[in-house]
Design an enzyme around this catalytic site. Structure first.
Site, PDB file in Angstrom:
ATOM      1  N   ASP A 185      -5.441  -8.503  -2.845  1.00 27.93           N
ATOM      2  CA  ASP A 185      -6.436  -8.119  -3.854  1.00 27.93           C
ATOM      3  C   ASP A 185      -7.787  -8.813  -3.747  1.00 27.93           C
ATOM      4  OD1 ASP A 185      -4.198  -6.831  -4.755  1.00 27.93           O
ATOM      5  OD2 ASP A 185      -3.905  -8.089  -6.505  1.00 27.93           O
ATOM      6  N   GLU A 219      -3.174  -0.278  -5.233  1.00 25.12           N
ATOM      7  CA  GLU A 219      -2.679  -0.086  -6.582  1.00 25.12           C
ATOM      8  C   GLU A 219      -3.770  -0.049  -7.630  1.00 25.12           C
ATOM      9  OE1 GLU A 219      -2.758  -4.573  -6.362  1.00 25.12           O
ATOM     10  OE2 GLU A 219      -2.223  -2.943  -5.025  1.00 25.12           O
ATOM     11  N   GLU A 240     -10.797  -0.227  -9.057  1.00 23.40           N
ATOM     12  CA  GLU A 240     -11.387  -1.493  -8.641  1.00 23.40           C
ATOM     13  C   GLU A 240     -11.774  -1.472  -7.167  1.00 23.40           C
ATOM     14  OE1 GLU A 240      -9.755  -4.997 -11.403  1.00 23.40           O
ATOM     15  OE2 GLU A 240      -8.153  -3.893 -10.410  1.00 23.40           O
TER      16      GLU A 240
END
Length: 813
Positions: free
Chosen positions: A626, A701, A705
């Site tokens: 991430d 996921e 973003e």
């Protein structure tokens, strides 16, 4: 990464300030029953045979320390035969939303709590300068517009290198990492941690990698063949397994669909490979890597498999070994056939599932490999053979065979990417690197393109498509293209998108709104004085780069809105001063878990996992999960601060650029960070999963973003005057608009997902084999504080769920 409290920040009034990227004027609507549940929403981009042979038995088993090994004697007792094939479907998913667990952790097959086993048996995956009191700090709007206008008229190289020096001095360095580099050959360039081939150097090394349309997995002595070679699989649409109907969603679509893994259709192996076999990798790049199987450590003999995204052939390069072509599906027939060029030996193979494959053997010395069908699991060649063997699935009969015949003898070994923008148009090109009989033939490479590629093809590329197509796991049907290079064009870059609210469905020149209605201004002014006086330093001083970055970005939007929209410069100055103090904590590396540059994988990571021993700390940031989500919020906040106070820029630019280099480095020559760690230019979106082994490979996921990171990159490029970075952000946004519309947001008629599933409207979690139609929370993108995470995708599965539960408001927003 995700917010474990889905709506704990929805109260912030400034969320009405949205980034709405509506591509081509096509919108995505929430289900009617939820349109009044939230005060505001916005869409991020607007935009088989009935006969089965052999028979299949479905068995549900609990977790076991070694599924395949434990299954062998059990299946033999059940079926009275050891002539069976195994398909494994993982139906387990972490949905509790624990911040200490990496997002969407798909455990390795050996640790899955709930498995469905399909048995197929044979009947015959710094410091910051204080804010100046000068009003000039807030009057750079005309400069900002000039930057956007300049981007519209000049041609810009998207991948121009930025800084390539060491990270800032306040970032300590260390040589160790919680995840070891497993059998990776030394290379001069930094390693790509988040790419498709990572399972081959992580954990057991036994999980599959997806090149699309094929997947490959190291067999490791499992199933009927007992092979130690490289298993090749391709899953057709009629092999998908669907989940239960979700009666809460209109139309009751299925909750998920899964593509089975561990199907050993054909295995490229050698007689010499056994339980001493070693798997290594080398030449790890953004689009390719080499996997090598050695009979034992230190052997001079090996099989090398060039792994390239989109490769039409799975190629094994043999060095002084006896070929052993195996199958756990079992050979029904295998016969030699006439090849289309000298020096190539061709075989037609039919398996007991009725699937047809083509095999081409090219010896270096011209010697016939003499592949002989020894049993229904083994085709064996001659000893001490050197050359390469190519394998391809043919589902198109004689026409498909013709295409493969005319491409056999050359294979892809890598790719390079170039891109530029001019005005509203962005152009990018893949140039495939090839090997094989390149000196003896002018044959072009055959590569598979995904649906969004085909939509974007330009120049000569549309004219070299073939009629050969193969199903992919979660991205529709791939098209074979006969060319050494592809040219793709995005014709509507969002160059006029700035910090102000923006609507892509409006005409150019009128899409950015710098004013709101009097009623909206009045509502904001009624709360803004108290909101701007919040304790920004305390709210951002957290043990998570993710949540700290979100808070900084939120406050940055608040300050921008107070100054630009509400016209309150004194109040904005007060907020900006607090914001810069809060941001300085991170630039000086004084946060709870400071950043560290680790030279094992080469990147900037949170020290959280080092100090706590928890690999999932901060959603796995230390293990490269991430980074575009986490760092994107810091980059966005920095862009707003620098916009409002240009003097702040030079003191903080190096630190922010470090974050950019880690997540979205434009240069392959940077010795400290890999090229484009997160964004996969072949797939057209990012992969969030870092160095975690996964049965379903990489996943995306939080598509919202992903887009927000591209937006932050664009705006940081604008305020710093880095036109290449701004152009890169613009192109990434345009590509994302296309891929999210194609694979994540399912309008009526979406052909890339099965109709049983498209009624979910959003894909949810997507991997290479499994699709769930649920997201982390919901589907709007407020600038600066993304509490919602629309469609997610693994490389092998899609499921309509989130890690926080199955509530529709989590999925749809």
């Amino acid at each position: 990464m995700a917010d474990p409290c889905p709506f704990h920040r929805v109260r912030y009034l400034l969320m009405i300030f949205m980034l709405t990227f509506v591509h081509s004027g096509i919108g995505y609507a929430l289900p009617e029953r939820f349109q009044n549940r939230l005060t505001f929403t916005a869409d991020p981009f607007g935009q088989p045979s009935s006969t089965q042979y052999p028979p299949t038995t479905t068995v549900h088993l609990p977790a076991t320390s070694g599924v395949s090994e434990a299954l062998l004697p059990w299946a033999k007792n059940l079926l009275g035969t050891d002539q069976y094939a195994c398909q494994i479907i993982n139906t387990a998913l972490e949905t509790e939303g624990r911040p200490s667990v990496q997002p969407f952790p798909t455990p390795s097959v050996s640790s899955i709590a709930n498995l469905t086993i399909l048995l197929t048996f044979n009947v015959s995956h710094a410091s910051v300068k204080p804010i100046s009191s000068s009003r000039s700090n807030f009057t750079i709007h005309s400069w900002n517009r000039r930057a956007a206008n300049k981007a519209m008229v000049d041609q810009t190289d998207v991948f121009r290198p930025m800084a390539t020096g060491a990270p800032p001095s306040q970032i300590p360095s260390r040589a160790d990492h919680p995840v070891p580099r497993l059998n990776i050959a030394q290379q001069s360039t930094p390693l790509s941690t988040n790419k498709f081939y990572a399972n081959f150097f992580l954990g057991s090394q036994g999980q599959a990698v997806w090149t699309h349309p094929y997947s490959l997995a190291w067999s490791k002595g499992t199933q009927s063949s007992r092979s130690w070679g490289m298993a090749v699989s391709h899953v057709d649409a009629n092999q998908r397994v669907f989940g239960p109907r979700n009666n809460v969603v209109p139309g009751s679509p299925v909750q998920y669909y899964i593509n089975p893994v561990a199907i050993q259709s054909i295995i490229l192996s050698a007689v010499e490979l056994g339980n001493s076999t070693v798997l290594t990798t080398d030449t790890l790049g953004p689009f390719s890597a080499n996997a090598n199987l050695y009979p034992q450590a230190g052997s001079s003999s090996k099989i090398t498999f060039p792994l390239v995204q989109g490769m039409a052939f799975v190629t094994g390069i043999y060095s002084n070994l006896q070929p052993a072509i195996q199958s756990s599906i079992f050979f029904r027939s295998a016969s030699s056939a006439a090849a289309s060029a000298s020096g190539i030996f061709k075989y037609q193979i039919t398996l007991e599932d009725g699937k047809r494959w083509l095999l081409y053997a090219v010896p270096y010395n011209g010697q016939d490999p003499q592949l002989t069908l020894v049993s229904n699991t083994l085709l064996r060649g001659i000893p001490n053979w050197s050359g390469f063997i190519q394998l391809a699935k043919n589902s198109a009969g004689s026409s498909g065979e013709y295409v493969y015949d005319n491409a056999a003898g050359v294979y892809a070994v890598g790719a390079s990417l170039t891109a530029s923008t001019f005005g509203l148009t962005g152009t990018y090109q893949f140039k495939w690197e090839k090997a094989g009989l390149t000196s003896k033939t002018a044959r072009r490479l055959l590569m598979f393109a995904l649906p969004h590629h085909v939509e974007s093809f330009a120049g000569p590329t549309p004219f070299v498509k073939t009629d050969l197509r193969l199903q992919t796991t979660t991205k529709g049907v791939a098209t074979a293209v006969s060319a050494d290079a592809w040219t793709l064009v995005e014709a509507s870059l969002p160059v006029d998108m700035g910090f102000a609210p923006w609507n892509g469905s409006l005409p150019q020149g009128s899409r950015s709104a710098r004013t709101l209605s009097p009623a909206a201004i009045s509502t904001i002014n009624s709360v803004v004085a108290s909101e701007i006086r919040q304790d920004m330093d305390n709210q951002t001083n957290l043990d998570s780069m993710y949540f700290s970055g979100k808070a900084l970005s939120k406050f940055a939007v608040l300050v921008y809105t107070v100054h630009e929209i509400c016209g309150e410069p004194d109040l904005a100055r007060l907020g900006l001063g607090q914001l810069k103090i809060a941001f300085a904590r991170f630039v000086t590396n004084q946060q709870v878990h400071p950043l560290v540059y680790e030279s094992a994988w080469k990147g900037v990571v949170s020290s959280g996992a080092y100090t706590t021993g928890d690999a999932g700390q901060d959603f796995g940031n230390t293990l490269y999960n991430d980074h575009h989500f986490h760092f994107g919020y810091f980059i966005h906040a920095a862009a707003i601060i620098a916009y409002l106070d240009p003097q702040w820029l030079e003191l903080n630019k190096e630190w922010v650029n470090m974050l950019v280099r880690d997540a979205a480095n434009p240069s392959s020559t940077d010795p400290y960070f890999p090229f484009s760690r997160m964004f996969d230019w072949y797939h057209g979106h990012s992969w969030a999963k870092g160095v975690f082994e996964s049965a379903d490979s990489k996943d995306e996921e939080s598509s919202s973003e992903d887009a927000f990171f591209a937006y932050a990159l664009k705006m940081w490029g604008r305020v710093t005057g880095d036109r290449s970075m701004e152009a890169r952000g613009n192109l990434m946004l345009a590509v994302l608009a296309r891929t999210l519309r194609s694979y994540f947001l399912m309008q009526d008629g979406n052909a890339n997902h099965p109709p049983e599933f498209t009624g979910n409207r959003v894909t949810g979690i997507v991997s290479h084999s499994f699709l769930l139609s649920q997201t982390f929370m919901s589907s709007f993108i407020p600038i600066g504080n993304l509490t919602n995470f629309p469609p997610q995708l693994f490389e092998n599965k899609v499921d309509a769920t989130t890690y926080f539960g199955t509530n529709l408001e989590y999925v749809h927003g």
